[in-house]
Design a protein around this motif. Structure first.
Motif, PDB file in Angstrom:
ATOM      1  N   ARG A 179       0.832  -1.199   0.000  1.00 19.99           N
ATOM      2  CA  ARG A 179       0.000   0.000   0.000  1.00 19.99           C
ATOM      3  C   ARG A 179       0.868   1.251   0.000  1.00 19.99           C
ATOM      4  O   ARG A 179       0.550   2.253  -0.650  1.00 19.99           O
ATOM      5  CB  ARG A 179      -0.946  -0.002   1.204  1.00 19.99           C
ATOM      6  CG  ARG A 179      -2.056  -1.031   1.107  1.00 19.99           C
ATOM      7  CD  ARG A 179      -2.825  -1.156   2.418  1.00 19.99           C
ATOM      8  NE  ARG A 179      -3.570   0.045   2.734  1.00 19.99           N
ATOM      9  CZ  ARG A 179      -4.186   0.247   3.893  1.00 19.99           C
ATOM     10  NH1 ARG A 179      -4.132  -0.670   4.849  1.00 19.99           N
ATOM     11  NH2 ARG A 179      -4.858   1.359   4.109  1.00 19.99           N
ATOM     12  N   ALA A 186       1.913   1.888  -3.463  1.00 22.13           N
ATOM     13  CA  ALA A 186       0.774   1.881  -4.392  1.00 22.13           C
ATOM     14  C   ALA A 186       0.748   0.642  -5.287  1.00 22.13           C
ATOM     15  O   ALA A 186       0.215   0.686  -6.399  1.00 22.13           O
ATOM     16  CB  ALA A 186       0.750   3.151  -5.229  1.00 22.13           C
ATOM     17  N   LYS A 212      -6.510   7.705  -3.271  1.00 18.78           N
ATOM     18  CA  LYS A 212      -5.344   7.543  -4.131  1.00 18.78           C
ATOM     19  C   LYS A 212      -4.398   6.520  -3.502  1.00 18.78           C
ATOM     20  O   LYS A 212      -4.470   6.244  -2.306  1.00 18.78           O
ATOM     21  CB  LYS A 212      -4.616   8.885  -4.291  1.00 18.78           C
ATOM     22  CG  LYS A 212      -5.439   9.989  -4.943  1.00 18.78           C
ATOM     23  CD  LYS A 212      -4.596  11.226  -5.183  1.00 18.78           C
ATOM     24  CE  LYS A 212      -4.330  12.006  -3.911  1.00 18.78           C
ATOM     25  NZ  LYS A 212      -5.435  12.906  -3.558  1.00 18.78           N
ATOM     26  N   GLY A 213      -3.480   6.001  -4.310  1.00 16.33           N
ATOM     27  CA  GLY A 213      -2.430   5.142  -3.789  1.00 16.33           C
ATOM     28  C   GLY A 213      -1.166   5.937  -3.520  1.00 16.33           C
ATOM     29  O   GLY A 213      -0.998   7.056  -4.015  1.00 16.33           O
ATOM     30  N   GLY A 214      -0.263   5.364  -2.746  1.00 16.27           N
ATOM     31  CA  GLY A 214       1.012   6.006  -2.477  1.00 16.27           C
ATOM     32  C   GLY A 214       1.190   6.398  -1.033  1.00 16.27           C
ATOM     33  O   GLY A 214       0.534   5.858  -0.140  1.00 16.27           O
ATOM     34  N   CYS A 235       4.787   7.710  -4.815  1.00 10.84           N
ATOM     35  CA  CYS A 235       4.545   6.268  -4.979  1.00 10.84           C
ATOM     36  C   CYS A 235       5.867   5.497  -4.931  1.00 10.84           C
ATOM     37  O   CYS A 235       6.919   6.075  -5.085  1.00 10.84           O
ATOM     38  CB  CYS A 235       3.853   5.983  -6.296  1.00 10.84           C
ATOM     39  SG  CYS A 235       2.180   6.660  -6.380  1.00 10.84           S
TER      40      CYS A 235
END
Length: 281
Positions: free
Chosen positions: A182, A185, A195-197, A281
């Motif tokens: 996670r 990401a 959002k991811g990152g 990320c």
């Protein structure tokens, strides 16, 4: 009966068994479902003898925001504690049914509200139950109204503005308790809107790295874990997905001897949906 004092942020099941009937002791069951688990984990229908259910998701979360698990106001926290029969003189032990998961969050909440006589039960309900220590049926109980009064300590809480100000500060270190997947990401967030990152310049310490079979590692083991980050008198700010597991690594940090600490209350549930904030990320 001797005055009861809690000198460590975590206690063993043997310590709790020894003091179980002390009149100044309050035991809180802070169990919640694991955020990243797809299993329908149910609370057991038994509890540690004398325990009171600390409803983290309802009675002790800010209902004026869509961000999960946010700290309630000192006034609301105090009122909910009074309804649970908690008074300012009480010594509080917190556990959960996953060993160590949500209980450190409640430990941090009480510390933030100025209550220092509080600790987490190492190994939680599984360790207690496996040792065949006293349990009783889970039934709703009315308590005498307590007199708990919060003394809010804002330095233990970080918000998004704090994070923006501290991202490039060499005297601060942001530590993220989410899984490495996670963090970079490569794994999806459990909340699809995010959002991811991760927060730029933050480091990743998955909360599982401070645990051993759902118990907290020893002080010496934790010192080894934190040594890898070359912390030199920096202020540590802990974050995660929704403010739960950040408190696990904050507890680990205190056991290891780090005290300049705070928790980013909104964590990725807030940062991952904010417009205009940096994401790496």
């Amino acid at each position: 009966m001797k005055t009861l004092q809690i000198t460590d942020p975590i206690v063993s099941i043997d310590w709790l068994a020894m003091h179980l009937d002390h009149p100044d002791l309050v035991i809180l069951d802070a169990s919640i479902k694991k955020v990243t688990s797809k299993e329908d984990t149910q609370k057991p229908d038994i509890k540690i003898k004398g325990a009171r259910f600390f409803d983290l998701k309802n009675s002790f979360s800010d209902k004026n925001t869509d961000i999960p698990n946010m700290l309630p106001s000192p006034k609301d926290f105090s009122e909910a504690c009074k309804k649970l029969g908690i008074s300012s003189h009480h010594k509080i032990i917190i556990y959960d049914t996953l060993g160590i998961y949500s209980s450190p969050r409640v430990w941090w909440m009480f510390k933030t509200m100025g209550h220092q006589n509080v600790a987490v039960l190492n190994g939680g309900f599984p360790a207690w139950h496996n040792a065949k220590l006293p349990c009783e049926p889970e039934i709703k109980t009315e308590h005498n109204y307590g007199n708990f009064e919060a003394n809010y300590l804002p330095d233990l809480v970080a918000d998004a503005n704090t994070i923006l100000n501290e991202i490039d500060n060499k005297n601060s270190l942001i530590m993220d308790a989410r899984s490495h997947g996670r963090f970079i990401a490569k794994e999806p967030e459990p909340r699809e809107s995010l959002k991811g990152g991760h927060i730029p310049n933050s480091v990743n310490l998955p909360y599982t790295m401070v645990l051993n079979n759902n118990k907290m590692k020893t002080r010496t083991e934790l010192q080894e874990v934190f040594k890898d980050f070359n912390i030199d008198n920096q202020k540590l700010i802990f974050t995660c997905g929704s403010g739960i597991t950040a408190c696990i690594i904050m507890l680990a940090a205190e056991i290891a001897g780090y005290y300049k600490t705070s928790v980013y209350d909104g964590s990725w549930s807030e940062w991952g949906q904010l417009d205009g904030v940096p994401v790496q990320c």
